[in-house]
Design a protein around this motif. Structure first.
Motif, PDB file in Angstrom:
ATOM      1  N   ASN A 169      53.213 -37.960  39.927  1.00 35.27           N
ATOM      2  CA  ASN A 169      52.181 -38.935  39.586  1.00 35.27           C
ATOM      3  C   ASN A 169      52.761 -40.075  38.734  1.00 35.27           C
ATOM      4  O   ASN A 169      52.119 -40.581  37.821  1.00 35.27           O
ATOM      5  CB  ASN A 169      51.025 -38.236  38.849  1.00 35.27           C
ATOM      6  N   THR A 170      54.018 -40.433  39.027  1.00 35.39           N
ATOM      7  CA  THR A 170      54.731 -41.440  38.242  1.00 35.39           C
ATOM      8  C   THR A 170      55.531 -42.363  39.171  1.00 35.39           C
ATOM      9  O   THR A 170      56.740 -42.197  39.322  1.00 35.39           O
ATOM     10  CB  THR A 170      55.672 -40.757  37.222  1.00 35.39           C
ATOM     11  N   PRO A 171      54.863 -43.325  39.811  1.00 35.53           N
ATOM     12  CA  PRO A 171      55.597 -44.212  40.731  1.00 35.53           C
ATOM     13  C   PRO A 171      56.542 -45.156  39.991  1.00 35.53           C
ATOM     14  O   PRO A 171      56.224 -45.649  38.906  1.00 35.53           O
ATOM     15  CB  PRO A 171      54.490 -44.996  41.439  1.00 35.53           C
ATOM     16  N   VAL A 172      57.688 -45.383  40.602  1.00 39.25           N
ATOM     17  CA  VAL A 172      58.679 -46.309  40.042  1.00 39.25           C
ATOM     18  C   VAL A 172      58.209 -47.734  40.285  1.00 39.25           C
ATOM     19  O   VAL A 172      57.817 -48.094  41.391  1.00 39.25           O
ATOM     20  CB  VAL A 172      60.068 -46.077  40.673  1.00 39.25           C
ATOM     21  N   GLN A 173      58.271 -48.550  39.250  1.00 42.47           N
ATOM     22  CA  GLN A 173      57.897 -49.959  39.350  1.00 42.47           C
ATOM     23  C   GLN A 173      59.118 -50.855  39.490  1.00 42.47           C
ATOM     24  O   GLN A 173      59.052 -51.929  40.065  1.00 42.47           O
ATOM     25  CB  GLN A 173      57.090 -50.376  38.112  1.00 42.47           C
ATOM     26  N   ARG A 174      60.237 -50.402  38.945  1.00 41.39           N
ATOM     27  CA  ARG A 174      61.442 -51.221  38.955  1.00 41.39           C
ATOM     28  C   ARG A 174      62.666 -50.332  38.723  1.00 41.39           C
ATOM     29  O   ARG A 174      62.610 -49.363  37.982  1.00 41.39           O
ATOM     30  CB  ARG A 174      61.325 -52.266  37.849  1.00 41.39           C
ATOM     31  N   VAL A 226      65.336 -47.423  34.922  1.00 41.97           N
ATOM     32  CA  VAL A 226      64.165 -47.197  35.772  1.00 41.97           C
ATOM     33  C   VAL A 226      62.903 -47.356  34.933  1.00 41.97           C
ATOM     34  O   VAL A 226      62.760 -46.733  33.889  1.00 41.97           O
ATOM     35  CB  VAL A 226      64.208 -45.779  36.405  1.00 41.97           C
ATOM     36  N   VAL A 227      62.006 -48.200  35.419  1.00 47.09           N
ATOM     37  CA  VAL A 227      60.700 -48.386  34.788  1.00 47.09           C
ATOM     38  C   VAL A 227      59.670 -47.788  35.742  1.00 47.09           C
ATOM     39  O   VAL A 227      59.651 -48.109  36.936  1.00 47.09           O
ATOM     40  CB  VAL A 227      60.390 -49.873  34.530  1.00 47.09           C
ATOM     41  N   ALA A 228      58.842 -46.896  35.221  1.00 46.74           N
ATOM     42  CA  ALA A 228      57.827 -46.224  36.040  1.00 46.74           C
ATOM     43  C   ALA A 228      56.500 -46.215  35.283  1.00 46.74           C
ATOM     44  O   ALA A 228      56.466 -46.469  34.076  1.00 46.74           O
ATOM     45  CB  ALA A 228      58.267 -44.801  36.349  1.00 46.74           C
ATOM     46  N   PHE A 229      55.430 -45.919  36.011  1.00 41.40           N
ATOM     47  CA  PHE A 229      54.119 -45.820  35.369  1.00 41.40           C
ATOM     48  C   PHE A 229      53.650 -44.377  35.436  1.00 41.40           C
ATOM     49  O   PHE A 229      53.449 -43.826  36.514  1.00 41.40           O
ATOM     50  CB  PHE A 229      53.089 -46.738  36.022  1.00 41.40           C
ATOM     51  N   ASP A 230      53.487 -43.768  34.282  1.00 40.88           N
ATOM     52  CA  ASP A 230      53.009 -42.387  34.182  1.00 40.88           C
ATOM     53  C   ASP A 230      51.481 -42.420  34.214  1.00 40.88           C
ATOM     54  O   ASP A 230      50.842 -42.774  33.234  1.00 40.88           O
ATOM     55  CB  ASP A 230      53.517 -41.766  32.882  1.00 40.88           C
ATOM     56  N   HIS A 231      50.916 -42.077  35.371  1.00 38.82           N
ATOM     57  CA  HIS A 231      49.457 -42.116  35.519  1.00 38.82           C
ATOM     58  C   HIS A 231      48.766 -41.090  34.625  1.00 38.82           C
ATOM     59  O   HIS A 231      47.638 -41.321  34.192  1.00 38.82           O
ATOM     60  CB  HIS A 231      49.049 -41.904  36.977  1.00 38.82           C
ATOM     61  N   SER A 232      49.404 -39.981  34.342  1.00 39.35           N
ATOM     62  CA  SER A 232      48.803 -38.964  33.479  1.00 39.35           C
ATOM     63  C   SER A 232      48.653 -39.478  32.051  1.00 39.35           C
ATOM     64  O   SER A 232      47.634 -39.266  31.407  1.00 39.35           O
ATOM     65  CB  SER A 232      49.637 -37.682  33.487  1.00 39.35           C
ATOM     66  N   ALA A 233      49.685 -40.154  31.541  1.00 40.37           N
ATOM     67  CA  ALA A 233      49.657 -40.688  30.180  1.00 40.37           C
ATOM     68  C   ALA A 233      49.124 -42.124  30.137  1.00 40.37           C
ATOM     69  O   ALA A 233      48.929 -42.674  29.059  1.00 40.37           O
ATOM     70  CB  ALA A 233      51.054 -40.644  29.569  1.00 40.37           C
ATOM     71  N   SER A 280      68.161 -41.203  42.876  1.00 43.82           N
ATOM     72  CA  SER A 280      67.902 -40.697  44.219  1.00 43.82           C
ATOM     73  C   SER A 280      66.661 -41.391  44.754  1.00 43.82           C
ATOM     74  O   SER A 280      65.624 -41.430  44.092  1.00 43.82           O
ATOM     75  CB  SER A 280      67.676 -39.176  44.161  1.00 43.82           C
ATOM     76  N   VAL A 281      66.761 -41.959  45.943  1.00 48.95           N
ATOM     77  CA  VAL A 281      65.630 -42.660  46.542  1.00 48.95           C
ATOM     78  C   VAL A 281      64.829 -41.668  47.386  1.00 48.95           C
ATOM     79  O   VAL A 281      65.356 -41.066  48.316  1.00 48.95           O
ATOM     80  CB  VAL A 281      66.107 -43.836  47.420  1.00 48.95           C
ATOM     81  N   CYS A 282      63.570 -41.502  47.036  1.00 46.90           N
ATOM     82  CA  CYS A 282      62.671 -40.596  47.764  1.00 46.90           C
ATOM     83  C   CYS A 282      61.621 -41.446  48.456  1.00 46.90           C
ATOM     84  O   CYS A 282      60.932 -42.231  47.815  1.00 46.90           O
ATOM     85  CB  CYS A 282      62.022 -39.613  46.798  1.00 46.90           C
ATOM     86  N   VAL A 283      61.496 -41.276  49.741  1.00 42.72           N
ATOM     87  CA  VAL A 283      60.693 -42.204  50.539  1.00 42.72           C
ATOM     88  C   VAL A 283      59.232 -41.828  50.686  1.00 42.72           C
ATOM     89  O   VAL A 283      58.492 -42.497  51.390  1.00 42.72           O
ATOM     90  CB  VAL A 283      61.325 -42.410  51.930  1.00 42.72           C
ATOM     91  N   GLY A 284      58.781 -40.776  50.051  1.00 46.49           N
ATOM     92  CA  GLY A 284      57.366 -40.435  50.113  1.00 46.49           C
ATOM     93  C   GLY A 284      56.942 -39.801  51.414  1.00 46.49           C
ATOM     94  O   GLY A 284      55.841 -40.029  51.900  1.00 46.49           O
ATOM     95  N   HIS A 285      57.789 -38.972  51.999  1.00 44.40           N
ATOM     96  CA  HIS A 285      57.497 -38.329  53.283  1.00 44.40           C
ATOM     97  C   HIS A 285      56.181 -37.568  53.261  1.00 44.40           C
ATOM     98  O   HIS A 285      55.505 -37.469  54.264  1.00 44.40           O
ATOM     99  CB  HIS A 285      58.653 -37.397  53.654  1.00 44.40           C
TER     100      HIS A 285
END
Length: 95
Positions: free
Chosen positions: A37-42, A54-61, A73-78
C-alpha cells in the motif's frame, strides 16, 4: 524449479504465478522487507554516491517517505488492476 518440481510455462496463469511467488517469499523470509500500500512516486539515481533515492507515499500512514538504497527492483504490478490504454476502436479490435 524446486517450488513446483516440474517445468512451468513461460507465462503461467495468475494463480500459479501467485502461488510460486508466495512460496518463494515464505521460504526466503522476506515479507518483512516489503512495503504494501505504498506506491513509488519517484526514483532517482545519484552517479556520485551510486545510490537510489526512492520517494513513496505510505497510504496507511498518509505521508510521503524517502529512503536511499543500493539497488532497486522494478515490480510491474502483475497482481494489481491492469492499466489498459484506451484508443478509438478499442472495443471492436479483434486481436
Amino acid at each position: 524449479e524446486e517450488h513446483f518440481g516440474k517445468a512451468i510455462p513461460s507465462y503461467p496463469p495468475r494463480p500459479v504465478l501467485f502461488d510460486y511467488i508466495k512460496g518463494r517469499v515464505e521460504k526466503a523470509g522476506i515479507k518483512k522487507w516489503v512495503k504494501f500500500n505504498t506506491p513509488v512516486q519517484r526514483c532517482d539515481y545519484d552517479e556520485k554516491t551510486q545510490k537510489f533515492t526512492v520517494v513513496a507515499f505510505d497510504h496507511s500512514a498518509k505521508k510521503s517517505i524517502t529512503e536511499v538504497f543500493d539497488y532497486v527492483s522494478v515490480c510491474v504490478g502483475h497482481f494489481s488492476t491492469p492499466n489498459v490504454p484506451y484508443f478509438p476502436g478499442f472495443e471492436s479490435f479483434k486481436g
